[in-house]
Design a protein around this motif. Structure first.
Motif, short mmCIF file in Angstrom:
data_model
loop_
_atom_site.label_atom_id
_atom_site.label_comp_id
_atom_site.label_asym_id
_atom_site.label_seq_id
_atom_site.Cartn_x
_atom_site.Cartn_y
_atom_site.Cartn_z
N PRO A 11 0.82 -1.22 0.00
CA PRO A 11 0.00 0.00 0.00
C PRO A 11 0.86 1.27 0.00
N ARG A 12 0.26 2.35 -0.50
CA ARG A 12 0.92 3.66 -0.50
C ARG A 12 0.58 4.39 0.79
N TRP A 13 1.58 5.12 1.30
CA TRP A 13 1.42 5.90 2.52
C TRP A 13 1.97 7.30 2.29
N ARG A 14 1.34 8.27 2.92
CA ARG A 14 1.85 9.65 2.91
C ARG A 14 2.48 9.90 4.27
N VAL A 15 3.76 10.21 4.25
CA VAL A 15 4.52 10.50 5.47
C VAL A 15 4.77 12.00 5.51
N GLU A 16 4.44 12.62 6.63
CA GLU A 16 4.68 14.05 6.82
C GLU A 16 5.38 14.25 8.16
N ALA A 17 6.33 15.16 8.17
CA ALA A 17 7.08 15.43 9.40
C ALA A 17 7.53 16.88 9.43
N VAL A 18 7.72 17.39 10.63
CA VAL A 18 8.24 18.73 10.84
C VAL A 18 9.43 18.62 11.80
N PHE A 19 10.56 19.22 11.41
CA PHE A 19 11.78 19.20 12.21
C PHE A 19 12.24 20.61 12.50
N ASP A 20 12.88 20.80 13.66
CA ASP A 20 13.67 22.00 13.89
C ASP A 20 14.93 21.86 13.07
N LEU A 21 15.48 22.97 12.61
CA LEU A 21 16.75 22.95 11.91
C LEU A 21 17.86 23.39 12.86
N ILE A 22 19.02 22.78 12.73
CA ILE A 22 20.19 23.16 13.51
C ILE A 22 21.02 24.10 12.65
N GLY A 23 21.48 25.17 13.25
CA GLY A 23 22.33 26.11 12.51
C GLY A 23 21.87 27.52 12.74
N ALA A 24 22.81 28.44 12.64
CA ALA A 24 22.50 29.84 12.86
C ALA A 24 22.81 30.63 11.60
N GLU A 25 22.30 31.85 11.53
CA GLU A 25 22.59 32.74 10.41
C GLU A 25 24.10 32.90 10.34
N PRO A 26 24.73 33.10 9.19
CA PRO A 26 24.14 33.19 7.88
C PRO A 26 24.07 31.85 7.16
#
Length: 104
Positions: A11-26
């Motif tokens: 079967p097909r599945w839709r995977v969704e996720a939200v992550f914080d990103l590591i790193g600072a400007e610039p």
């Protein structure tokens, strides 16, 4: 053994996720890195319709894949993302904030 998308009967599945990103400007990733990551995900041949959005220090991901069940889909999605993100230098994932897996 690799099975082509059309020959894979799981079967097909839709995977969704939200992550914080590591790193600072610039060194913050931008739209170019989101496009690069989408291309890397598509290049694996294991996902369809990848969507990557970088905003406000977060990465929002969506992709469709085939797997036996929702748990296998979640593991596969995160594994594929882990491999792809290593090819885009500015995108470093932090904490997983939210995720969902639903049948397509």
């Amino acid at each position: 053994m690799h099975v082509g998308w059309s020959a894979d009967e799981r079967p097909r599945w839709r995977v969704e996720a939200v992550f914080d990103l590591i790193g600072a400007e610039p060194g913050r990733p931008g739209p170019g890195e989101a496009i690069d990551l989408e291309r890397m995900l598509a290049a694996t041949g294991k996902v369809r319709a990848p969507r990557v959005v970088l905003r406000r220090g977060r990465l929002e991901l969506g992709l469709t894949l085939k797997a036996e069940d929702d748990l296998a889909a979640a593991v596969a999605g995160l594994t594929i993302l882990d491999v792809a993100v290593r090819q885009v230098p500015l995108v470093r994932l932090g904490e997983l904030i939210a995720r969902s897996v639903r049948a397509r």
